[in-house]
Design a protein around this motif. Structure first.
Motif, PDB file in Angstrom:
ATOM      1  N   VAL A   1      -2.562  -2.828  -0.368  1.00 16.32           N
ATOM      2  CA  VAL A   1      -1.688  -3.383  -1.469  1.00 16.32           C
ATOM      3  C   VAL A   1      -0.269  -3.889  -0.809  1.00 16.32           C
ATOM      4  N   LEU A   2       0.055  -5.092  -1.069  1.00 13.99           N
ATOM      5  CA  LEU A   2       1.702  -5.276  -0.831  1.00 13.99           C
ATOM      6  C   LEU A   2       2.412  -5.378  -2.031  1.00 13.99           C
ATOM      7  N   VAL A   3       3.397  -4.545  -1.636  1.00 11.21           N
ATOM      8  CA  VAL A   3       4.451  -4.125  -2.871  1.00 11.21           C
ATOM      9  C   VAL A   3       5.565  -4.738  -2.516  1.00 11.21           C
TER      10      VAL A   3
ATOM     11  N   ALA B   1      -4.363  -6.760  -3.158  1.00 11.73           N
ATOM     12  CA  ALA B   1      -3.703  -7.067  -4.241  1.00 11.73           C
ATOM     13  C   ALA B   1      -2.222  -6.927  -3.731  1.00 11.73           C
ATOM     14  N   ILE B   2      -1.320  -7.648  -4.856  1.00  7.97           N
ATOM     15  CA  ILE B   2       0.079  -7.765  -4.580  1.00  7.97           C
ATOM     16  C   ILE B   2       0.779  -7.500  -5.781  1.00  7.97           C
ATOM     17  N   THR B   3       1.769  -6.246  -5.730  1.00  7.91           N
ATOM     18  CA  THR B   3       2.617  -6.291  -6.926  1.00  7.91           C
ATOM     19  C   THR B   3       4.075  -6.785  -6.567  1.00  7.91           C
TER      20      THR B   3
ATOM     21  N   ILE C   1       2.650  -8.119 -11.773  1.00  4.56           N
ATOM     22  CA  ILE C   1       4.175  -8.072 -12.071  1.00  4.56           C
ATOM     23  C   ILE C   1       4.559  -6.758 -12.482  1.00  4.56           C
ATOM     24  N   VAL C   2       5.485  -6.239 -11.745  1.00  2.00           N
ATOM     25  CA  VAL C   2       5.982  -4.752 -12.184  1.00  2.00           C
ATOM     26  C   VAL C   2       7.363  -4.981 -12.554  1.00  2.00           C
TER      27      VAL C   2
END
Length: 156
Positions: free
Chosen positions: A24-26, A68-70, A100-101
């Protein structure tokens, strides 16, 4: 007088976990939030890479190859909506799941949908909810790849 050290923007890589649940890319400009998301995802078996803003996300996404990306919304250089729109415009990342976070106001949700965002997690978030959403995004990507690359549906 205390010494201070400055360093340029750079991605922070987590340790590689054999058998990880996914990468995951945060992306968040707030170091505390970035670390909070990272720790919660790592505790659930994800490998996590971080970026400070949308521009850095776009710089490293092809090297990192996340599942996935946040994205936060409000960030310097390139906000979350701009990053999501550019990810969707690139054939190599068009179907990469994005969440989207953020505060998730009505405006943010509408702008996120227009930019092609797959899911929303409202701040302040419950760690279990964040993990659930990210896990669903990664699983959906895996299913899509097994079926031959069909685009993912919207609305987690």
């Amino acid at each position: 007088m205390a010494k201070t050290r400055t360093r340029g923007l750079r991605a922070t890589y987590s340790r590689v976990v054999p058998g990880a649940s996914g990468r995951v890319l945060v992306v968040d400009d707030n170091k505390v939030i970035r670390q909070l998301i990272k720790v919660n995802l790592e505790l659930e078996g994800f490998e996590v890479v971080t970026a400070n803003d949308g521009a850095e996300c776009l710089d490293i996404v092809h090297r990192v190859r996340p599942d996935a990306i946040t994205l936060d919304v409000v960030m310097p250089r390139l906000d979350g909506f701009g990053a999501a729109a550019q990810l969707r415009a690139d054939p190599r990342t068009r179907h990469l799941p994005v969440a989207i976070v953020s505060a998730c106001t009505q405006h943010e949700v509408e702008a996120g949908i227009a930019a092609g965002v797959d899911a929303f997690v409202a701040k302040p978030f419950e760690p279990a909810e964040l993990v659930r959403v990210v896990r669903r995004l990664v699983e959906r990507k895996d299913r899509r790849e097994r079926k031959g690359g069909a685009p993912a549906g919207r609305g987690l």
